[in-house]
Design an enzyme around this catalytic site. Structure first.
Site, mmCIF file in Angstrom:
data_model
loop_
_atom_site.group_PDB
_atom_site.id
_atom_site.type_symbol
_atom_site.label_atom_id
_atom_site.label_comp_id
_atom_site.label_asym_id
_atom_site.label_seq_id
_atom_site.Cartn_x
_atom_site.Cartn_y
_atom_site.Cartn_z
ATOM 1 N N LYS A 64 0.786 -1.237 0.000
ATOM 2 C CA LYS A 64 0.000 0.000 0.000
ATOM 3 C C LYS A 64 0.822 1.294 0.000
ATOM 4 O O LYS A 64 0.349 2.355 0.423
ATOM 5 C CB LYS A 64 -1.011 0.045 1.167
ATOM 6 C CG LYS A 64 -1.839 -1.187 1.358
ATOM 7 C CD LYS A 64 -2.294 -1.850 0.084
ATOM 8 C CE LYS A 64 -3.283 -1.054 -0.727
ATOM 9 N NZ LYS A 64 -3.516 -1.741 -2.047
ATOM 10 N N THR A 67 2.956 0.679 -4.880
ATOM 11 C CA THR A 67 3.498 -0.391 -5.725
ATOM 12 C C THR A 67 2.886 -0.365 -7.129
ATOM 13 O O THR A 67 3.600 -0.438 -8.130
ATOM 14 C CB THR A 67 3.190 -1.767 -5.070
ATOM 15 O OG1 THR A 67 3.442 -1.683 -3.672
ATOM 16 C CG2 THR A 67 4.001 -2.871 -5.687
ATOM 17 N N THR A 68 1.562 -0.269 -7.194
ATOM 18 C CA THR A 68 0.856 -0.336 -8.477
ATOM 19 C C THR A 68 1.277 0.817 -9.390
ATOM 20 O O THR A 68 1.495 0.628 -10.595
ATOM 21 C CB THR A 68 -0.672 -0.284 -8.232
ATOM 22 O OG1 THR A 68 -0.984 -1.147 -7.146
ATOM 23 C CG2 THR A 68 -1.452 -0.666 -9.457
ATOM 24 N N TRP A 69 1.388 1.985 -8.806
ATOM 25 C CA TRP A 69 1.804 3.171 -9.570
ATOM 26 C C TRP A 69 3.222 2.981 -10.104
ATOM 27 O O TRP A 69 3.504 3.193 -11.298
ATOM 28 C CB TRP A 69 1.734 4.384 -8.645
ATOM 29 C CG TRP A 69 1.944 5.711 -9.295
ATOM 30 C CD1 TRP A 69 1.971 5.991 -10.633
ATOM 31 C CD2 TRP A 69 2.135 6.948 -8.613
ATOM 32 N NE1 TRP A 69 2.164 7.330 -10.826
ATOM 33 C CE2 TRP A 69 2.265 7.946 -9.607
ATOM 34 C CE3 TRP A 69 2.188 7.324 -7.269
ATOM 35 C CZ2 TRP A 69 2.461 9.287 -9.284
ATOM 36 C CZ3 TRP A 69 2.381 8.649 -6.948
ATOM 37 C CH2 TRP A 69 2.517 9.620 -7.944
ATOM 38 N N HIS A 127 7.401 -7.858 -1.898
ATOM 39 C CA HIS A 127 7.190 -7.193 -0.601
ATOM 40 C C HIS A 127 8.138 -7.801 0.445
ATOM 41 O O HIS A 127 8.033 -7.493 1.627
ATOM 42 C CB HIS A 127 5.753 -7.401 -0.113
ATOM 43 C CG HIS A 127 4.698 -6.651 -0.881
ATOM 44 N ND1 HIS A 127 4.866 -5.362 -1.330
ATOM 45 C CD2 HIS A 127 3.431 -6.998 -1.234
ATOM 46 C CE1 HIS A 127 3.746 -4.975 -1.953
ATOM 47 N NE2 HIS A 127 2.873 -5.938 -1.910
ATOM 48 N N ARG A 150 6.048 5.112 1.812
ATOM 49 C CA ARG A 150 4.985 6.103 1.943
ATOM 50 C C ARG A 150 4.803 6.415 3.423
ATOM 51 O O ARG A 150 5.034 5.531 4.275
ATOM 52 C CB ARG A 150 3.688 5.501 1.360
ATOM 53 C CG ARG A 150 2.534 6.452 1.243
ATOM 54 C CD ARG A 150 1.327 5.723 0.655
ATOM 55 N NE ARG A 150 0.283 6.665 0.291
ATOM 56 C CZ ARG A 150 -0.915 6.308 -0.144
ATOM 57 N NH1 ARG A 150 -1.206 5.016 -0.289
ATOM 58 N NH2 ARG A 150 -1.815 7.209 -0.453
ATOM 59 N N SER A 158 -4.500 3.326 3.774
ATOM 60 C CA SER A 158 -4.732 2.653 2.496
ATOM 61 C C SER A 158 -4.904 1.150 2.710
ATOM 62 O O SER A 158 -5.785 0.517 2.110
ATOM 63 C CB SER A 158 -3.548 2.936 1.570
ATOM 64 O OG SER A 158 -3.732 2.328 0.331
ATOM 65 N N ARG A 277 -7.632 3.583 -5.493
ATOM 66 C CA ARG A 277 -8.655 4.189 -4.650
ATOM 67 C C ARG A 277 -8.608 5.690 -4.896
ATOM 68 O O ARG A 277 -9.135 6.183 -5.864
ATOM 69 C CB ARG A 277 -8.402 3.807 -3.176
ATOM 70 C CG ARG A 277 -9.584 4.070 -2.248
ATOM 71 C CD ARG A 277 -9.258 3.686 -0.815
ATOM 72 N NE ARG A 277 -8.189 4.487 -0.249
ATOM 73 C CZ ARG A 277 -8.364 5.622 0.413
ATOM 74 N NH1 ARG A 277 -9.583 6.091 0.606
ATOM 75 N NH2 ARG A 277 -7.336 6.301 0.900
ATOM 76 N N GLY A 279 -5.492 7.846 -4.047
ATOM 77 C CA GLY A 279 -4.156 8.179 -4.528
ATOM 78 C C GLY A 279 -3.633 9.540 -4.127
ATOM 79 O O GLY A 279 -2.787 10.088 -4.813
HETATM 80 P P1 A3P Z 1 -4.931 5.038 -1.433
HETATM 81 O O1 A3P Z 1 -5.596 3.845 -0.825
HETATM 82 O O2 A3P Z 1 -4.406 5.998 -0.404
HETATM 83 O O3 A3P Z 1 -5.757 5.724 -2.446
HETATM 84 P P2 A3P Z 1 -0.197 -0.316 -3.619
HETATM 85 O O4 A3P Z 1 -0.137 -0.166 -5.075
HETATM 86 O O5 A3P Z 1 1.162 -0.446 -2.986
HETATM 87 O O6 A3P Z 1 -1.126 -1.383 -3.212
HETATM 88 O O7 A3P Z 1 -0.731 1.068 -3.038
HETATM 89 C C1 A3P Z 1 -2.063 1.429 -3.279
HETATM 90 C C2 A3P Z 1 -2.186 2.931 -3.096
HETATM 91 O O8 A3P Z 1 -1.617 3.594 -4.232
HETATM 92 C C3 A3P Z 1 -3.634 3.359 -3.039
HETATM 93 O O9 A3P Z 1 -3.635 4.521 -2.207
HETATM 94 C C4 A3P Z 1 -3.927 3.663 -4.493
HETATM 95 O O10 A3P Z 1 -5.054 4.479 -4.679
HETATM 96 C C5 A3P Z 1 -2.637 4.370 -4.869
HETATM 97 N N1 A3P Z 1 -2.402 4.363 -6.323
HETATM 98 C C6 A3P Z 1 -2.621 3.379 -7.215
HETATM 99 N N2 A3P Z 1 -2.291 3.772 -8.442
HETATM 100 C C7 A3P Z 1 -1.841 5.051 -8.344
HETATM 101 C C8 A3P Z 1 -1.371 6.015 -9.286
HETATM 102 N N3 A3P Z 1 -1.296 5.740 -10.571
HETATM 103 N N4 A3P Z 1 -1.013 7.230 -8.818
HETATM 104 C C9 A3P Z 1 -1.081 7.521 -7.499
HETATM 105 N N5 A3P Z 1 -1.519 6.652 -6.571
HETATM 106 C C10 A3P Z 1 -1.898 5.427 -6.978
#
Ligand code: A3P
Length: 313
Positions: A64, A67-69, A127, A150, A158, A277, A279
């Site tokens: 959280k 990672t996805t970004w 992770h 973060r 998150s 979610r 972000g």
């Molecule tokens: P929030 O729950 O605060 O919105 P992970 O990818 O490590 O699981 O982290 C998920 C968090 O990164 C979530 O935060 C998600 O909304 C946010 N996130 C995912 N894609 C993103 C992007 N392209 N830019 C910014 N934040 C992003």
């Protein structure tokens, strides 16, 4: 380093066990970190069998933290000519997790891990805390690691929202804060996780790049350029940087059908859309009480600030 292998194959019988929420699956402590049983086998397989290539890029993170970004950014930076891939593929399919996807099965599918793409660079995520890797794995390899972290309160916030998407019992925020502060969350303690990679990034900056979600948010373009340089593929056109920033923004990614899908992923019992979610920065303030914030800040002060890492408050 404690080994997970036992003659009986019962890998958890000797490990400390704790509940992290009221679900039926506890977490087990292995070499100082907590893991869900369903991930422990994958973690073990990665630690025992994963042999990185010098050309590999490993995205490491605590859950959280962005990672996805970072998956979408790394994929786009390395595969400049295939940015469209993000339109039809979830970032987690483009950059698979070693322990949650590739090495999760009892038999490791080496055909997937041995394929080297045309760019010559395999990109994986993990992770797994840095402290758990032995000298024969990513520590001694020439591979590059990009670690993202973060703010602890936004990370927990998150995490808490993410868990609630599983559709199982609710995870009261009070319990989540308790467990986070005690370090008893999957892949936790968060603080030790962050400090392990940070230490390595300070000692071997050419190997580990330490990135924060906050810097990525406030200056995405500079961060993308820095990533390109670190990975040995710098940008010569400003437009290319701008295109990547846009195609990896949460607003753009959220529009793709694959990321809107409420289907559950194959590797984790949560829907594809749960990775996107809000972000933003500071959303924890909308959910956490002043007392919760004070409690987490006190730990951040002790664990981070007192060790010279002024971050997270
Ligand atoms: P929030 O729950 O605060 O919105 P992970 O990818 O490590 O699981 O982290 C998920 C968090 O990164 C979530 O935060 C998600 O909304 C946010 N996130 C995912 N894609 C993103 C992007 N392209 N830019 C910014 N934040 C992003």
């Amino acid at each position: 380093m404690e080994s997970l292998s036992t003659p009986t194959g019962c890998i958890t019988s000797s490990l400390p066990e704790e509940k992290w929420w009221e679900s039926d699956e506890p977490v087990y402590q292995f070499n100082g970190f907590w893991f869900r049983l369903s991930y422990l086998r994958g973690v073990q397989q990665v630690l025992e069998h994963f042999k990185p290539l010098a050309t590999d890029v490993i995205l490491a993170s605590f859950p959280k933290t962005g990672t996805t970004w970072l998956k979408s950014l790394l994929y786009s930076i390395i595969n400049r000519s295939s940015k469209e891939s993000l339109i039809s593929n979830h970032p987690h399919e483009l950059v698979p997790s070693l322990e949650l996807q590739l090495y999760k099965k009892p038999q490791v599918d080496t055909s997937t891990t041995e394929i080297v793409p045309s760019t010559g660079t395999r990109v994986f995520s993990t992770h797994i805390p840095y402290q758990l890797f032995t000298d024969h794995s990513i520590r001694s390899s020439e591979c590059k690691i990009v670690y993202i972290t973060r703010n602890p309160k936004d990370t927990l916030n998150s995490f808490w929202h993410f868990v609630s998407k599983s559709g199982r019992e609710t995870w009261p925020l009070e319990v989540a804060v308790d467990k986070f502060c005690d370090g008893i969350v999957p892949f936790g303690p968060y603080y030790d996780h962050v400090l392990g990679y940070r230490k390595e990034s300070l000692e071997r900056p050419q190997k580990v790049l330490f990135v924060t979600y906050e810097k990525l948010q406030t200056d995405t373009k500079t961060s993308v350029k820095k990533l390109g340089e670190f990975l040995g593929c710098p940008f010569d056109k400003e437009q290319e940087v701008e295109d990547i920033v846009k195609s990896c923004s949460i607003a753009t990614l959220k529009k793709h059908e694959v990321n809107k899908s409420s289907d559950f992923t194959r590797w984790i019992e949560l829907p594809y859309n749960s990775f996107f979610r809000q972000g933003g920065l500071g959303d924890h303030k909308n959910y956490m009480s002043a007392q919760m914030i004070k409690r987490i800040d006190a730990i951040t002060l002790e664990k981070f600030h007192e060790s010279g890492f002024v971050y997270g408050i």
